[in-house]
Motif scaffolding. Structure first.
Motif, short mmCIF file in Angstrom:
data_model
loop_
_atom_site.label_atom_id
_atom_site.label_comp_id
_atom_site.label_asym_id
_atom_site.label_seq_id
_atom_site.Cartn_x
_atom_site.Cartn_y
_atom_site.Cartn_z
N PHE A 10 0.86 -1.19 0.00
CA PHE A 10 0.00 0.00 0.00
C PHE A 10 0.89 1.23 0.00
N VAL A 11 0.45 2.26 -0.72
CA VAL A 11 1.17 3.53 -0.74
C VAL A 11 0.16 4.68 -0.71
N MET A 12 0.51 5.76 0.02
CA MET A 12 -0.36 6.93 0.09
C MET A 12 0.51 8.18 0.13
N LEU A 13 0.13 9.14 -0.67
CA LEU A 13 0.84 10.42 -0.74
C LEU A 13 -0.11 11.58 -0.49
N SER A 14 0.45 12.70 -0.08
CA SER A 14 -0.23 13.98 -0.23
C SER A 14 0.16 14.45 -1.62
N TRP A 15 -0.85 14.68 -2.44
CA TRP A 15 -0.64 14.89 -3.88
C TRP A 15 -0.74 16.37 -4.22
N ASP A 16 0.41 16.99 -4.47
CA ASP A 16 0.49 18.38 -4.90
C ASP A 16 -0.34 19.30 -4.01
N VAL A 17 -0.06 19.22 -2.74
CA VAL A 17 -0.80 19.96 -1.73
C VAL A 17 -0.05 21.26 -1.39
N VAL A 18 -0.80 22.26 -0.97
CA VAL A 18 -0.17 23.48 -0.47
C VAL A 18 0.30 23.17 0.95
N PRO A 19 1.60 23.24 1.21
CA PRO A 19 2.10 22.93 2.55
C PRO A 19 1.50 23.87 3.59
N ASP A 20 1.19 23.30 4.75
CA ASP A 20 0.65 24.06 5.87
C ASP A 20 1.21 23.46 7.15
N PRO A 21 2.54 23.65 7.35
CA PRO A 21 3.17 23.05 8.53
C PRO A 21 2.53 23.55 9.81
N PRO A 22 2.46 22.75 10.84
CA PRO A 22 3.06 21.43 10.93
C PRO A 22 2.14 20.31 10.46
N ASP A 23 0.90 20.63 10.11
CA ASP A 23 -0.06 19.58 9.79
C ASP A 23 0.13 18.97 8.40
N ILE A 24 0.48 19.79 7.42
CA ILE A 24 0.57 19.30 6.05
C ILE A 24 1.96 19.62 5.50
N VAL A 25 2.68 18.56 5.16
CA VAL A 25 4.00 18.69 4.56
C VAL A 25 3.83 18.43 3.07
N GLY A 26 4.55 19.16 2.26
CA GLY A 26 4.39 18.93 0.83
C GLY A 26 5.25 19.87 0.04
N PRO A 27 4.94 19.98 -1.24
CA PRO A 27 3.70 19.59 -1.90
C PRO A 27 3.55 18.09 -2.17
N TRP A 28 4.65 17.35 -2.27
CA TRP A 28 4.59 15.92 -2.56
C TRP A 28 5.17 15.18 -1.37
N PHE A 29 4.30 14.52 -0.62
CA PHE A 29 4.73 13.87 0.62
C PHE A 29 4.31 12.41 0.62
N LEU A 30 5.28 11.53 0.77
CA LEU A 30 5.01 10.09 0.89
C LEU A 30 4.51 9.85 2.31
N TRP A 31 3.21 9.71 2.43
CA TRP A 31 2.54 9.66 3.72
C TRP A 31 2.60 8.24 4.29
#
Length: 153
Positions: free
Chosen positions: A61-82
């Motif tokens: 299984f694989v899950m990413l955050s896909w081209d997201v606007v980073p919003d640290p500390p909650d969202i790392v990105g834009p491309w994050f292997l979750w």
């Protein structure tokens, strides 16, 4: 090895939900049911997930955050292997490396210049796996104490 990333559907959901990491890895990565619940809880992280197959057999299984606007500390990105895991029965066969190869090709085609991920720092953790693939620590640690790493594309 004929690795493919496939959407999770009603036809394969039970087989994918049954995948399990090795017992010693349970403290490092959540399995599919918890990962899908996290994806539902954080739609703003733009979760993109797939079952990993070798032929007709689900192996991971694989899950990413896909081209997201980073919003640290909650969202790392834009491309994050979750999330990334290979079922314990199929480890040591190169699936993890192949998953990263496929994912990086997909996101590079979308304009990504790096893939970020994080890991729990522990002697028996995944740091060595990521380092062998070219991930390097960014010097940052997330709010859970995980080391954030970067793979230049």
């Amino acid at each position: 090895m004929a690795v493919q990333l496939r959407e999770i559907t009603d036809d394969n959901r039970d087989a994918v939900l049954a995948l399990e990491v090795a017992p010693s890895q349970k403290r490092f990565v959540s399995e599919v049911p918890e990962s899908l619940a996290q994806a539902a809880r954080y739609p703003e992280a733009k979760p993109w997930y797939r079952a990993v197959y070798d032929g007709d057999t689900p192996v991971g299984f694989v899950m990413l955050s896909w081209d997201v606007v980073p919003d640290p500390p909650d969202i790392v990105g834009p491309w994050f292997l979750w999330k990334l895991f290979v079922d314990g029965r199929f480890q040591g066969r190169g699936y993890g490396r192949e998953i990263i190869r496929i994912v990086t090709a997909l996101i590079r085609a979308e304009g990504a210049t790096e893939l970020l991920t994080s890991y729990v720092p522990a002697e028996d953790g995944p740091a060595g796996f990521y380092a062998k693939l070219g991930f390097v620590p960014t010097g940052e640690v997330d709010e859970d104490g995980e080391v954030i790493t970067r793979l230049p594309l």
